[in-house]
Write an enzyme that holds these catalytic residues in place. Sequence first.
Site, PDB file in Angstrom:
ATOM      1  N   TYR A  99     -25.553 -42.688   2.842  1.00  0.00           N
ATOM      2  CA  TYR A  99     -25.059 -43.070   1.512  1.00  0.00           C
ATOM      3  C   TYR A  99     -26.258 -43.448   0.663  1.00  0.00           C
ATOM      4  O   TYR A  99     -27.179 -44.152   1.120  1.00  0.00           O
ATOM      5  CB  TYR A  99     -24.106 -44.259   1.603  1.00  0.00           C
ATOM      6  CG  TYR A  99     -23.665 -44.790   0.253  1.00  0.00           C
ATOM      7  CD1 TYR A  99     -22.574 -44.238  -0.410  1.00  0.00           C
ATOM      8  CD2 TYR A  99     -24.345 -45.843  -0.354  1.00  0.00           C
ATOM      9  CE1 TYR A  99     -22.171 -44.709  -1.645  1.00  0.00           C
ATOM     10  CE2 TYR A  99     -23.942 -46.327  -1.594  1.00  0.00           C
ATOM     11  CZ  TYR A  99     -22.864 -45.759  -2.226  1.00  0.00           C
ATOM     12  OH  TYR A  99     -22.471 -46.227  -3.454  1.00  0.00           O
ATOM     13  N   GLU A 149     -24.117 -41.664  -7.667  1.00  0.00           N
ATOM     14  CA  GLU A 149     -23.718 -41.985  -6.291  1.00  0.00           C
ATOM     15  C   GLU A 149     -23.633 -40.722  -5.442  1.00  0.00           C
ATOM     16  O   GLU A 149     -22.868 -39.809  -5.751  1.00  0.00           O
ATOM     17  CB  GLU A 149     -22.363 -42.699  -6.286  1.00  0.00           C
ATOM     18  CG  GLU A 149     -21.895 -43.104  -4.904  1.00  0.00           C
ATOM     19  CD  GLU A 149     -20.540 -43.769  -4.929  1.00  0.00           C
ATOM     20  OE1 GLU A 149     -20.407 -44.866  -4.362  1.00  0.00           O
ATOM     21  OE2 GLU A 149     -19.602 -43.189  -5.509  1.00  0.00           O
TER      22      GLU A 149
END
Length: 392
Positions: free
Chosen positions: A109, A198
């Site tokens: 991530y 993101e």
Amino acid sequence: MKIHEYQALALLSEYEIPNSGGLPADTPEQAYQAALELGGTSWVVKAQIYAGGRGKAGGVKFAASPQEAKNCAEQILGMRIVNKQTGPQGRLVRKVLVTNGLKIAKEYYLSMVLDSANAKIMILASAEGGSEIEEIAALNPEKIFKIHIDPMIGLRPYHLKELEGKLGITDKQQISDFAVIVRGIYRIFVEKDCSLLEINPLVLTAAGRMMVLDIKMSFDGNALFRHPEIAALRDLNEEDPKETEAAKYKLNYIPLEGNIGCMVNGAGLAMATMDIIKAYGAEPANFLDVGGGTSAEKVAGALRILLSDPNIKGILINIFGGIVRCDVLAQGICEAARQVKITVPIVVRLAGTNADEGKRILNESGLSLIAADNLGSAVEKIVWQVQGGSVQ
């Protein structure tokens, strides 16, 4: 402002950042042709909406042939995805992205956001990316690492070294890929005035290379005048029509889940008004700041937006006249009320410059408006109206 995943991946490609790529499709036939054009032996068909959690909702499907990709698109297009990110109203899928399937060895991530409190850009990273990242953040926050970057200094090699160490990236090729990705997205974040970037997941493929598999991007709406190429990517179908209408009048509007509509001039006064509504046991339906330098036209537009919301059972207009006089705002209220059928009670509180003249205009308008002398009285009256005579 948000953009779709396929648009964000195309932007990555412009910056030569390795990513999964793919082709968008509006119909099952286009999805079939996209699979043929991409080639390969497997494909992924992904719903394109302004929200995550698509996989768990059935918005991401795998195909082993172009015909299967077409079938997957038939199932996804037209479905309404409902989850925590979409809200109870959900999001209607109008477009899909067809990409090649990948053999994934590991998921990470990686994101960048603005840390306004520290006036810095914050990088968040975790060695455990994927669909469970929200659970990881809630239950094991220590697995998400944070690095702050001073925009006056910019991204430096020691930032990359720290990230690589925390994520356990040691292979020479993977370190090189990772550096290209982080440097590239930092450039995009700064050059395009992003508010959020993101990547979830950032993947390590079975071939030992790192690339972006899925990405979200949001941009500072106040900076879009510098980026017409980004503004052109806006999908109005994915936005609340009331927010779109509010933007036309340059109103600060945020929908909420209550049933008392609020129209206030000034963000601080708007927040105070919402707090008092909650203190009286009710819930505001929105934040709507018409601004300190507003006009009758903007007030009329704001009232039309509120009256178009079926969830609103009453409206509180709380105006403190300073730069703009109360009589000008009263004229705007009357103008809008005459143009749109009033179906809910409206309580108006005016104070400040020319407040008495504003009240006179409202009283002589012949409209069914309820006057209040102070904020406490105004909130009590609208809550009483909405709750059928019950005020907590």
